[in-house]
Design a protein around this motif. Structure first.
Motif, mmCIF file in Angstrom:
data_model
loop_
_atom_site.group_PDB
_atom_site.id
_atom_site.type_symbol
_atom_site.label_atom_id
_atom_site.label_comp_id
_atom_site.label_asym_id
_atom_site.label_seq_id
_atom_site.Cartn_x
_atom_site.Cartn_y
_atom_site.Cartn_z
ATOM 1 N N LYS A 99 0.834 -1.207 0.000
ATOM 2 C CA LYS A 99 0.000 0.000 0.000
ATOM 3 C C LYS A 99 0.866 1.255 0.000
ATOM 4 O O LYS A 99 0.547 2.239 -0.665
ATOM 5 C CB LYS A 99 -0.949 0.002 1.194
ATOM 6 N N GLN A 100 1.954 1.215 0.751
ATOM 7 C CA GLN A 100 2.863 2.365 0.777
ATOM 8 C C GLN A 100 3.542 2.541 -0.584
ATOM 9 O O GLN A 100 3.748 3.654 -1.046
ATOM 10 C CB GLN A 100 3.918 2.203 1.882
ATOM 11 N N MET A 101 3.871 1.434 -1.229
ATOM 12 C CA MET A 101 4.499 1.505 -2.540
ATOM 13 C C MET A 101 3.537 2.110 -3.560
ATOM 14 O O MET A 101 3.947 2.900 -4.411
ATOM 15 C CB MET A 101 4.967 0.117 -2.990
ATOM 16 N N ALA A 102 2.258 1.766 -3.461
ATOM 17 C CA ALA A 102 1.256 2.338 -4.368
ATOM 18 C C ALA A 102 1.187 3.849 -4.190
ATOM 19 O O ALA A 102 1.101 4.598 -5.173
ATOM 20 C CB ALA A 102 -0.107 1.701 -4.120
ATOM 21 N N LYS A 103 1.246 4.319 -2.950
ATOM 22 C CA LYS A 103 1.246 5.766 -2.695
ATOM 23 C C LYS A 103 2.483 6.417 -3.302
ATOM 24 O O LYS A 103 2.416 7.488 -3.894
ATOM 25 C CB LYS A 103 1.213 6.056 -1.195
ATOM 26 N N PHE A 104 3.638 5.760 -3.136
ATOM 27 C CA PHE A 104 4.870 6.309 -3.685
ATOM 28 C C PHE A 104 4.805 6.370 -5.208
ATOM 29 O O PHE A 104 5.207 7.374 -5.812
ATOM 30 C CB PHE A 104 6.079 5.485 -3.241
ATOM 31 N N LEU A 105 4.308 5.317 -5.836
ATOM 32 C CA LEU A 105 4.210 5.307 -7.303
ATOM 33 C C LEU A 105 3.283 6.417 -7.793
ATOM 34 O O LEU A 105 3.570 7.076 -8.793
ATOM 35 C CB LEU A 105 3.730 3.944 -7.799
ATOM 36 N N ASP A 106 2.187 6.635 -7.086
ATOM 37 C CA ASP A 106 1.269 7.713 -7.446
ATOM 38 C C ASP A 106 1.980 9.053 -7.325
ATOM 39 O O ASP A 106 1.869 9.914 -8.196
ATOM 40 C CB ASP A 106 0.040 7.657 -6.541
ATOM 41 N N PHE A 107 2.725 9.233 -6.249
ATOM 42 C CA PHE A 107 3.495 10.461 -6.029
ATOM 43 C C PHE A 107 4.506 10.648 -7.158
ATOM 44 O O PHE A 107 4.647 11.733 -7.716
ATOM 45 C CB PHE A 107 4.204 10.383 -4.676
ATOM 46 N N LEU A 108 5.214 9.583 -7.502
ATOM 47 C CA LEU A 108 6.236 9.631 -8.543
ATOM 48 C C LEU A 108 5.651 10.046 -9.888
ATOM 49 O O LEU A 108 6.253 10.805 -10.642
ATOM 50 C CB LEU A 108 6.906 8.261 -8.661
ATOM 51 N N LYS A 109 4.442 9.578 -10.189
ATOM 52 C CA LYS A 109 3.810 9.893 -11.467
ATOM 53 C C LYS A 109 3.276 11.322 -11.522
ATOM 54 O O LYS A 109 3.256 11.940 -12.574
ATOM 55 C CB LYS A 109 2.662 8.916 -11.735
ATOM 56 N N LYS A 110 2.846 11.862 -10.364
ATOM 57 C CA LYS A 110 2.166 13.156 -10.358
ATOM 58 C C LYS A 110 3.029 14.349 -9.974
ATOM 59 O O LYS A 110 2.723 15.465 -10.365
ATOM 60 C CB LYS A 110 0.970 13.099 -9.402
ATOM 61 N N GLU A 111 4.059 14.143 -9.186
ATOM 62 C CA GLU A 111 4.861 15.261 -8.673
ATOM 63 C C GLU A 111 5.689 15.879 -9.800
ATOM 64 O O GLU A 111 6.486 15.203 -10.446
ATOM 65 C CB GLU A 111 5.777 14.777 -7.549
ATOM 66 N N PRO A 112 5.503 17.176 -10.060
ATOM 67 C CA PRO A 112 6.266 17.825 -11.133
ATOM 68 C C PRO A 112 7.709 18.089 -10.702
ATOM 69 O O PRO A 112 7.997 18.259 -9.529
ATOM 70 C CB PRO A 112 5.513 19.144 -11.354
ATOM 71 N N ASN A 113 8.595 18.100 -11.638
ATOM 72 C CA ASN A 113 9.986 18.517 -11.436
ATOM 73 C C ASN A 113 10.726 17.724 -10.362
ATOM 74 O O ASN A 113 11.484 18.297 -9.588
ATOM 75 C CB ASN A 113 10.060 20.012 -11.107
ATOM 76 N N LEU A 114 10.526 16.416 -10.326
ATOM 77 C CA LEU A 114 11.294 15.607 -9.388
ATOM 78 C C LEU A 114 12.762 15.648 -9.788
ATOM 79 O O LEU A 114 13.093 15.630 -10.970
ATOM 80 C CB LEU A 114 10.815 14.159 -9.406
ATOM 81 N N THR A 115 13.626 15.694 -8.786
ATOM 82 C CA THR A 115 15.054 15.740 -9.069
ATOM 83 C C THR A 115 15.767 14.580 -8.400
ATOM 84 O O THR A 115 15.301 14.022 -7.416
ATOM 85 C CB THR A 115 15.683 17.062 -8.573
ATOM 86 N N PHE A 116 16.916 14.246 -8.950
ATOM 87 C CA PHE A 116 17.806 13.261 -8.368
ATOM 88 C C PHE A 116 19.205 13.817 -8.499
ATOM 89 O O PHE A 116 19.637 14.176 -9.595
ATOM 90 C CB PHE A 116 17.685 11.914 -9.099
ATOM 91 N N SER A 117 19.890 13.966 -7.384
ATOM 92 C CA SER A 117 21.227 14.570 -7.353
ATOM 93 C C SER A 117 21.227 15.941 -8.034
ATOM 94 O O SER A 117 22.148 16.299 -8.765
ATOM 95 C CB SER A 117 22.254 13.660 -8.026
#
Length: 147
Positions: A99-117
């Protein structure tokens, strides 16, 4: 090893920190304590005289339940419910990882301008991360169903 260039304007970030702090009616002393900083150091950050360290950006995001992009001035408005769910998953009493992974995947798909390093993730990179999590989730489910 080369040092990473700071691509963000410290004075704008400082303004964002002040706005977040004031939105919660926190004093500088209170926020400094939450961040394990000296009040004078926080004052320098808020005035744009000292850049935030990576760990400090993450701590602010956790304290205020916002994305790091909001702090770094890459996003103009918070998405409180989605961000709060994502950041509070560690504190929830729910133990079901799927269930937590589903929330994270939803966040990953919707959050604009995600950054890594410090670099914005492309749609292809987001898709790869999403796929990796989905495959991992499926493999775990299959393993658990065999037990």
């Amino acid at each position: 090893m080369s040092q990473q260039e700071n691509l963000y304007e410290p004075s704008r970030i400082g303004e964002n920190v002040v706005n977040l702090r004031e939105s919660k009616n926190y004093s500088q002393a209170h926020l400094a304590k939450l961040m394990n900083l000296n009040k004078n150091v926080l004052g320098r950050i808020e005035r744009g005289e000292r850049p935030l360290r990576d760990t400090e950006i993450l701590k602010l995001a956790e304290i205020f339940h916002v994305s790091t992009d909001l702090i770094l001035d890459n996003q103009t408005e918070a998405i409180p419910d989605l961000q709060k769910n994502f950041l509070d998953y560690r504190n929830s009493s729910q133990k079901d990882i799927s269930k937590q992974m589903a929330k994270f995947l939803d966040f990953l798909k919707k959050e604009p301008n995600l950054t890594f390093s410090g670099k914005v993730l492309s749609s292809e990179e987001r898709k790869n991360i999403t796929t990796a999590f989905e495959v991992t989730s499926r493999l775990i489910s299959e393993q658990l169903s065999r037990k």
